[in-house]
Scaffold this motif. Structure first.
Motif, PDB file in Angstrom:
ATOM      1  N   ALA A   1      17.895  -0.398  14.265  1.00  0.00           N
ATOM      2  CA  ALA A   1      16.759   0.364  13.748  1.00  0.00           C
ATOM      3  C   ALA A   1      15.466  -0.440  13.864  1.00  0.00           C
ATOM      4  N   ILE A   2      15.547  -1.752  13.552  1.00  0.00           N
ATOM      5  CA  ILE A   2      14.356  -2.607  13.640  1.00  0.00           C
ATOM      6  C   ILE A   2      13.844  -2.672  15.074  1.00  0.00           C
ATOM      7  N   LYS A   3      14.764  -2.799  16.026  1.00  0.00           N
ATOM      8  CA  LYS A   3      14.370  -2.841  17.440  1.00  0.00           C
ATOM      9  C   LYS A   3      13.643  -1.560  17.844  1.00  0.00           C
ATOM     10  N   CYS A   4      14.184  -0.421  17.406  1.00  0.00           N
ATOM     11  CA  CYS A   4      13.572   0.872  17.734  1.00  0.00           C
ATOM     12  C   CYS A   4      12.227   1.031  17.027  1.00  0.00           C
ATOM     13  N   LEU A   5      12.177   0.592  15.767  1.00  0.00           N
ATOM     14  CA  LEU A   5      10.946   0.749  14.980  1.00  0.00           C
ATOM     15  C   LEU A   5       9.815  -0.128  15.486  1.00  0.00           C
ATOM     16  N   LYS A   6      10.143  -1.320  15.961  1.00  0.00           N
ATOM     17  CA  LYS A   6       9.110  -2.204  16.494  1.00  0.00           C
ATOM     18  C   LYS A   6       8.396  -1.560  17.681  1.00  0.00           C
TER      19      LYS A   6
ATOM     20  N   SER B   1       2.127   4.999   8.925  1.00  0.00           N
ATOM     21  CA  SER B   1       2.548   4.341   7.675  1.00  0.00           C
ATOM     22  C   SER B   1       4.038   4.562   7.415  1.00  0.00           C
ATOM     23  N   ALA B   2       4.557   5.749   7.769  1.00  0.00           N
ATOM     24  CA  ALA B   2       5.977   6.051   7.530  1.00  0.00           C
ATOM     25  C   ALA B   2       6.878   5.104   8.317  1.00  0.00           C
ATOM     26  N   LEU B   3       6.500   4.830   9.563  1.00  0.00           N
ATOM     27  CA  LEU B   3       7.307   3.938  10.388  1.00  0.00           C
ATOM     28  C   LEU B   3       7.291   2.511   9.840  1.00  0.00           C
ATOM     29  N   HIS B   4       6.123   2.046   9.411  1.00  0.00           N
ATOM     30  CA  HIS B   4       6.033   0.692   8.851  1.00  0.00           C
ATOM     31  C   HIS B   4       6.821   0.586   7.552  1.00  0.00           C
ATOM     32  N   CYS B   5       6.818   1.646   6.760  1.00  0.00           N
ATOM     33  CA  CYS B   5       7.617   1.659   5.523  1.00  0.00           C
ATOM     34  C   CYS B   5       9.113   1.525   5.828  1.00  0.00           C
ATOM     35  N   LEU B   6       9.556   2.318   6.805  1.00  0.00           N
ATOM     36  CA  LEU B   6      10.973   2.275   7.173  1.00  0.00           C
ATOM     37  C   LEU B   6      11.349   0.902   7.732  1.00  0.00           C
TER      38      LEU B   6
ATOM     39  N   VAL C   1       7.340  -7.466   3.314  1.00  0.00           N
ATOM     40  CA  VAL C   1       6.015  -7.405   2.676  1.00  0.00           C
ATOM     41  C   VAL C   1       4.931  -7.138   3.717  1.00  0.00           C
ATOM     42  N   ASP C   2       5.048  -7.779   4.870  1.00  0.00           N
ATOM     43  CA  ASP C   2       4.054  -7.577   5.932  1.00  0.00           C
ATOM     44  C   ASP C   2       3.945  -6.108   6.314  1.00  0.00           C
ATOM     45  N   HIS C   3       5.084  -5.474   6.506  1.00  0.00           N
ATOM     46  CA  HIS C   3       5.053  -4.086   6.974  1.00  0.00           C
ATOM     47  C   HIS C   3       4.689  -3.101   5.861  1.00  0.00           C
ATOM     48  N   TYR C   4       5.081  -3.398   4.622  1.00  0.00           N
ATOM     49  CA  TYR C   4       4.633  -2.558   3.508  1.00  0.00           C
ATOM     50  C   TYR C   4       3.104  -2.637   3.372  1.00  0.00           C
ATOM     51  N   SER C   5       2.570  -3.826   3.578  1.00  0.00           N
ATOM     52  CA  SER C   5       1.116  -4.013   3.484  1.00  0.00           C
ATOM     53  C   SER C   5       0.394  -3.256   4.589  1.00  0.00           C
ATOM     54  N   ILE C   6       0.966  -3.289   5.798  1.00  0.00           N
ATOM     55  CA  ILE C   6       0.371  -2.530   6.910  1.00  0.00           C
ATOM     56  C   ILE C   6       0.403  -1.034   6.603  1.00  0.00           C
ATOM     57  N   ALA C   7       1.518  -0.566   6.032  1.00  0.00           N
ATOM     58  CA  ALA C   7       1.637   0.854   5.670  1.00  0.00           C
ATOM     59  C   ALA C   7       0.564   1.241   4.664  1.00  0.00           C
TER      60      ALA C   7
END
Length: 542
Positions: free
Chosen positions: A447-452, A461-466, A481-487
């Motif tokens: 999932a991380i590979k696909c999400l990146k 924001s939804a993708l960064h949250c996931l 934390v990095d990706h929640y902050s980006i979201a």
């Protein structure tokens, strides 16, 4: 002599559009006729028609219709030689006015009856177009086609009629041949064929066609073509391109309203609160008499979770336009927020009946059912969307979304998403759904590979949250934390990102507590070993 003077003055006032004066003078003239019989049938007819027109101008449609019908009754007593001389107040004008009054009163049967009372040889393009519209609403396809063809023969560049003929199933080449324009209108065949692609649900093809028209030197910067291109992109599930073109259209034509309600809904989907607030204010300043302005304000209220206000604004939009699809969708969303899901269902169904070609109408009904855990009903709606719209990435994704709550059919949902990605590897919703399925299947690394890859392309924001959730599951809290902050930077109102940061904070506190507790036990053990003192846990005092 006095009677002739009154009628002449009425005619003059009418031609000058002094409707208040016409209403006063014609009212007096009608009383004179009733009491003294001072006017002949022809003059009475004129007076009543002028009186009806004055009422029509003041939007008193019932009084206007009554005056027109009295005029037609009086006309029966007018000699034939006089009838042919009446040009301004002929019977065709009166019947068309009755049609307009009936339409304002929602009396379509009376409207059609009035238009059909006009002799065929006296029916102008305006009359034939109105009859065609009423036939089309009654699904009398052949009659509607004949009416629209009559309009095109008289007015070859009546583009609206040409598009309606395409919707009724006429081949684009037949429509082009009826229009029979010379080579100076070189863009016309391409324009008609582009609309034919829309009608035939060939949305990718229609995007290419409208984009080519938009880039033509003769049509460069044309707002109508740009609007058509934006709608084609939206129907092709390319919402980012649709939003880009609608935004460009708004900047180019500040007073343009058509399609701006759709732009507001796209801004809402992307959670662009500041931009939506500014846009809705600008649109309302343009006009408060069109539904688009109220819908834009409604979506801003919805984004701020003011559901009562959103429903009210949607209702105002529906008052201005009972056929506004976006107003029904907005009202359904607001009602769901208020917990009135049953009412929201009826509004979602109304949206589908008005626009059975739009996937978002089916999606709203699906979300209403799923909010009540009626997943089987949601799947039924998704299947009906698939049957109505055909195999498209959006219809595959909609079917897959209804299966997500049931972990036993996640594999089947994944196959549907794979089919969607086969049709369009860049389909945003399909990629988001695939990532959600991988997360639910606990395939976090995949999932991380696909999400990146997805966040590099879309950055929602939804993708960064996931992605943050996946890192949390793998205990990579810093990355989470990095990706929640980006979201949160993309959507400051993102609840999921705020919840994610709270979970990370709790996990950090738990780790610190565990570490401190472990250190204290180690210190106690070392002290005991060096001093030889027996601690209470070895020899309890009790």
């Amino acid at each position: 002599m006095a009677s002739v003077c009154i009628v002449d003055q009425l005619r003059m006032l009418h031609s000058s559009e002094l409707h208040a004066s016409v209403a006063l003078l014609s009212g007096l003239a009608i009383s004179i006729t009733k009491n003294l019989n001072a006017f002949g049938p022809s003059q009475q007819y004129d007076i009543l028609v002028y009186s009806g027109d004055s009422f029509f101008a003041k939007k008193e449609y019932r009084r206007a219709e009554a005056a027109y019908r009295r005029a037609l009754n009086v006309r029966k007593g007018v000699p034939k030689s006089t009838k042919s001389a009446q040009k301004e107040t002929n019977s065709s004008h009166v019947y068309f006015r009755i049609y307009e009054c009936c339409m304002e009163e929602k009396n379509e049967d009376g409207a059609l009856e009035a238009l059909l009372s006009i002799e065929e040889k006296r029916r102008c393009s305006k009359v034939n177009y109105a009859i065609g519209k009423l036939y089309q609403a009654r699904q009398m396809r052949r009659n509607a086609i004949n009416c629209y063809k009559e309009v095109l023969r008289e007015c070859p560049l009546a583009l609206d009629c040409a598009i309606e003929l395409l919707r009724l199933g006429e081949h684009p080449n037949v429509v082009i041949s009826i229009m029979n324009v010379n080579g100076s209108v070189d863009w016309l065949p391409a324009y008609i064929k582009a609309h034919a692609s829309v009608v035939n649900k060939e949305h990718t093809k229609s995007v290419v066609a409208f984009d080519a028209l938009h880039k033509r030197v003769s049509l460069a910067g044309n707002p109508t073509v740009q609007y058509d291109l934006a709608i084609a992109c939206y129907m092709a599930d390319d919402h980012d391109s649709a939003m880009m073109h609608l935004k460009s259209l708004h900047r180019q034509e500040r007073f343009w309203l058509r399609g701006m309600d759709l732009y507001a809904s796209l801004l809402y989907d992307e959670k662009k609160a500041e931009e939506l607030g500014k846009f809705s204010t600008e649109l309302f300043a343009v006009s408060d008499l069109q539904p688009e302005s109220w819908v834009a304000l409604g979506y801003h209220a919805l984004l701020n979770e003011d559901y009562t206000k959103a429903v009210y604004l949607a209702a105002r939009a529906n008052q201005l336009d009972p056929f506004s699809v976006q107003a029904f969708l907005l009202k359904a969303a607001g009602l769901v927020g208020l917990g009135e899901v049953q009412t929201a269902l009826s509004h979602s169904k109304e949206a589908i009946s008005l626009a059975p070609h739009r996937l978002d109408c089916y999606a709203k009904l699906v979300s209403c059912y799923m909010s009540e855990n009626r997943n089987n009903d949601a799947l039924t709606v998704a299947k009906s969307a698939f049957e109505a719209l055909g195999p498209s990435p959006g219809s595959y994704v909609l079917c897959a979304l209804t299966m997500l709550p049931d972990s036993s059919v996640l594999d089947k949902a994944g196959k549907l998403v794979d089919r969607a990605l086969t049709l369009d590897p860049k389909h945003k919703s399909a990629i988001e759904t695939k990532c959600s399925i991988l997360y639910r299947q606990e395939k976090y690394a995949e999932a991380i590979k696909c999400l990146k890859l997805a966040t590099q392309r879309f950055g929602s924001s939804a993708l960064h949250c996931l992605l943050g959730d996946c890192y949390c599951k793998l205990s990579k809290l810093t990355d989470a934390v990095d990706h929640y902050s980006i979201a949160l930077s993309l959507n400051p109102c993102c609840v999921e990102a705020k919840d994610g940061l709270s979970r990370v904070s709790e996990a950090d506190r738990s780790d610190v507590f565990d570490a401190e507790t472990g250190n204290s036990f180690e210190t106690e053990e070392s002290d005991r070993m060096t001093t030889g003192i027996a601690w209470p846990q070895d020899n309890p005092w009790f």
